[in-house]
Design an enzyme around this catalytic site. Structure first.
Site, short mmCIF file in Angstrom:
data_model
loop_
_atom_site.label_atom_id
_atom_site.label_comp_id
_atom_site.label_asym_id
_atom_site.label_seq_id
_atom_site.Cartn_x
_atom_site.Cartn_y
_atom_site.Cartn_z
N ASP A 7 0.89 -1.16 0.00
CA ASP A 7 0.00 0.00 0.00
C ASP A 7 0.93 1.21 0.00
OD1 ASP A 7 -2.25 1.69 0.25
OD2 ASP A 7 -2.08 1.66 2.44
N GLU A 67 -0.83 -1.64 -4.88
CA GLU A 67 -2.05 -0.88 -5.16
C GLU A 67 -1.67 0.34 -5.99
OE1 GLU A 67 -5.83 -0.22 -2.58
OE2 GLU A 67 -4.34 1.26 -2.00
N ASP A 140 -2.91 0.80 7.10
CA ASP A 140 -1.95 0.55 6.02
C ASP A 140 -1.49 -0.91 6.01
OD1 ASP A 140 -1.36 3.55 5.28
OD2 ASP A 140 -1.12 3.40 7.45
#
Length: 163
Positions: A7, A67, A140
């Site tokens: 992330d 991502e 996260d």
């Protein structure tokens, strides 16, 4: 298959690894990389690259799933996330590890079955899917693991489609 999910962020970068053995998903690693906030962007990116490279060298995953940045109103933030994404991609490429990218809605849909899920819903489902009793904090960590789970689900679907 061991998948590292990322992330990306220049203040907090979630990194998580999930081991997939048939239908069993197991948490293998979870961390939030947080460079000094007051450091210039270039220093934060260098710091992230060093820590990400070290994690990948230790874990030696089959793939790194990242991502992709979501561009909404804050273009400056999206650019910074894109730079952090590039850092993770370069760390993987230097070790010869394939990289896959997924949009935030793809990741959410893979773990919650709804592409518009909240961060809390993603955190809860990641804990359920990994058989954990607690909710991962900060978000996260769960987000990075969700990206890894998304890749595992996508890989399974492709294997089934090829049969």
């Amino acid at each position: 298959m061991l998948v590292v999910g990322v992330d990306p962020g220049t203040i907090n970068m979630g990194v998580g690894a999930v081991l997939s053995d048939d239908d069993l998903l197991t948490l293998a690693y979870s961390e939030v990389l947080s460079p000094p906030k007051s450091a210039p962007l270039s220093d934060r990116l260098g710091w992230l690259h060093e820590r990400m490279s070290r994690a990948l060298e230790d874990l030696r995953p089959s793939v790194v799933a990242i991502e992709q940045p979501f561009v909404a109103r804050n273009v400056k933030a999206a650019l910074a996330v894109g730079q952090a994404q590039a850092v993770a991609m370069i760390a993987a490429a230097r070790l010869g590890i394939p990289v896959a990218g997924y949009s935030p809605s793809e990741v959410k849909k893979a773990v919650t079955d709804y592409g518009g899920s909240s961060k809390e819903q993603v955190q809860q489902m990641v804990s359920v899917l990994l058989g954990m009793d607690e909710i991962l904090e900060p978000p996260d960590r769960a987000d990075a693991l969700a990206v890894a789970i998304c890749h595992i689900n996508r890989s399974r679907a492709l294997e089934i489609a090829e049969l």
